[in-house]
Design a protein around this motif. Structure first.
Motif, PDB file in Angstrom:
ATOM      1  N   THR A 213       0.831  -1.209   0.000  1.00 32.18           N
ATOM      2  CA  THR A 213       0.000   0.000   0.000  1.00 32.18           C
ATOM      3  C   THR A 213       0.860   1.252   0.000  1.00 32.18           C
ATOM      4  O   THR A 213       0.561   2.226  -0.694  1.00 32.18           O
TER       5      THR A 213
ATOM      6  N   TRP B 231       2.207   1.779  -3.430  1.00 33.19           N
ATOM      7  CA  TRP B 231       1.151   2.272  -4.323  1.00 33.19           C
ATOM      8  C   TRP B 231       0.874   3.751  -4.078  1.00 33.19           C
ATOM      9  O   TRP B 231       0.693   4.524  -5.019  1.00 33.19           O
ATOM     10  N   VAL B 232       0.855   4.162  -2.801  1.00 38.70           N
ATOM     11  CA  VAL B 232       0.619   5.570  -2.462  1.00 38.70           C
ATOM     12  C   VAL B 232       1.706   6.454  -3.047  1.00 38.70           C
ATOM     13  O   VAL B 232       1.424   7.485  -3.677  1.00 38.70           O
TER      14      VAL B 232
ATOM     15  N   MET C 137       3.763   5.802  -5.527  1.00 42.72           N
ATOM     16  CA  MET C 137       3.709   5.769  -6.980  1.00 42.72           C
ATOM     17  C   MET C 137       2.592   6.678  -7.502  1.00 42.72           C
ATOM     18  O   MET C 137       2.778   7.418  -8.477  1.00 42.72           O
ATOM     19  N   THR C 138       1.430   6.646  -6.837  1.00 43.30           N
ATOM     20  CA  THR C 138       0.304   7.481  -7.251  1.00 43.30           C
ATOM     21  C   THR C 138       0.600   8.959  -7.050  1.00 43.30           C
ATOM     22  O   THR C 138       0.287   9.794  -7.905  1.00 43.30           O
ATOM     23  N   VAL C 139       1.223   9.284  -5.915  1.00 35.35           N
ATOM     24  CA  VAL C 139       1.564  10.679  -5.635  1.00 35.35           C
ATOM     25  C   VAL C 139       2.555  11.216  -6.664  1.00 35.35           C
ATOM     26  O   VAL C 139       2.416  12.338  -7.163  1.00 35.35           O
TER      27      VAL C 139
ATOM     28  N   LYS D 108       2.969  10.190  -9.711  1.00 33.50           N
ATOM     29  CA  LYS D 108       2.264  10.340 -10.986  1.00 33.50           C
ATOM     30  C   LYS D 108       1.424  11.611 -11.003  1.00 33.50           C
ATOM     31  O   LYS D 108       1.431  12.371 -11.988  1.00 33.50           O
ATOM     32  N   ARG D 109       0.699  11.868  -9.921  1.00 29.67           N
ATOM     33  CA  ARG D 109      -0.123  13.075  -9.837  1.00 29.67           C
ATOM     34  C   ARG D 109       0.744  14.343  -9.819  1.00 29.67           C
ATOM     35  O   ARG D 109       0.374  15.368 -10.394  1.00 29.67           O
TER      36      ARG D 109
END
Length: 294
Positions: free
Chosen positions: A19, A22-23, A25-27, A29-30
């Motif tokens: 998790t 994933w957090v 990686m998402t941050v 990307k954003r």
């Protein structure tokens, strides 16, 4: 960042590290997407002076950080890199719209949505369409119109870009291997026809049973887009129909699916097996009849 997220959200301890990854990686990307939007909207170097760009601070952006970011955008090395990337994009005849999403992932999503296998033509078509339904270039549009014409006339499928290059490289590698005294052509990417099906042997992927035979079967496909159990083979696997097992038949499948968990479970069915652990059984020449001497 992780601390702030964990103060607001609860997730299982078993997946804590996944998790967190994933957090982050998402941050990331954003954050990249946000910087891209800022640059596109405010950094108009040809229309505005550098001082005007720096002084025009968007709402929610730190002024000091804004100056550092604009300074980096104005560096000669950064501007040359941007120009080079722009030139490379313009040279693409068939640009796709999938971004970092692989075609394997896209095909899986399409199969789940359609609840049926997806042909490579449909996959290529989807990967080269914009959100408004138009194609990314006139060249792509021409290719797909030609495909539709051939389909109506019953002439088969049109060759997709780069497909002929892959086929050419396959034949070159096969011929080179034979000329150098190597084994017969190994398992490649082209589709296996009914006449081309051969008997193969599956060897154990367990280090304890290294080089030990697990099962025998027939080669169904070597094409990387061939689907077994809802997943495409890729370049590391081949599709094999299991015909018989040894005492190691209870070895777990590398890619279990549905009710098949072991090689023995998949008797008579097709499984995906690592290409490196599959060997082709060379056909033995028929024995010549010998007369019995007196």
């Amino acid at each position: 960042m992780i601390k702030d997220v964990e103060e607001k959200f609860v997730y299982p301890s078993e997946t804590k590290q996944l998790t967190r990854d994933w957090v982050l990686m998402t941050v990331c990307k954003r954050w990249r997407a946000y910087k891209s939007r800022l640059k596109k909207k405010y950094f108009k170097r040809k229309e505005r002076s550098l001082q005007e760009i720096i002084s025009d601070v968007p709402i929610g952006v730190n002024k000091h950080q804004r100056e550092i970011l604009v300074g980096m955008w104005c560096q000669d090395s950064h501007m040359k890199l941007c120009e080079k990337n722009s030139e490379c994009v313009k040279q693409q005849k068939n640009p796709h719209t999938t971004g970092r999403k692989s075609h394997v992932r896209l095909q899986k999503e399409m199969e789940i949505k359609r609840k049926a296998p997806v042909h490579k033509i449909d996959l290529w078509d989807e990967a080269h369409k914009k959100k408004d339904g138009n194609y990314t270039s006139e060249n792509v549009k021409t290719i797909m119109e030609l495909q539709q014409t051939k389909s109506k006339e019953g002439c088969g499928n049109v060759h997709l870009p780069h497909e002929h290059v892959i086929t050419k490289n396959v034949h070159v590698e096969n011929n080179l291997a034979v000329q150098q005294g190597g084994p017969e052509p190994s398992l490649r990417l082209h589709q296996v026809t009914d006449q081309d099906k051969v008997e193969v042997m599956l060897y154990s992927t367990n280090l304890r049973n290294k080089d030990k035979l697990v099962a025998k079967g027939t080669l169904e496909s070597k094409e990387k887009t061939y689907v077994v159990g809802g997943n495409m083979l890729g370049v590391q696997y081949v599709a094999v129909r299991v015909r018989g097992c040894t005492y190691l038949g209870d070895e777990k499948l590398v890619r279990p699916y549905e009710k098949f968990q072991t090689v023995r479970d998949a008797m008579g069915s097709v499984i995906a097996w690592p290409r490196s652990h599959v060997k082709i059984v060379k056909p033995t020449p028929p024995a010549q009849s010998q007369s019995i001497g007196r």
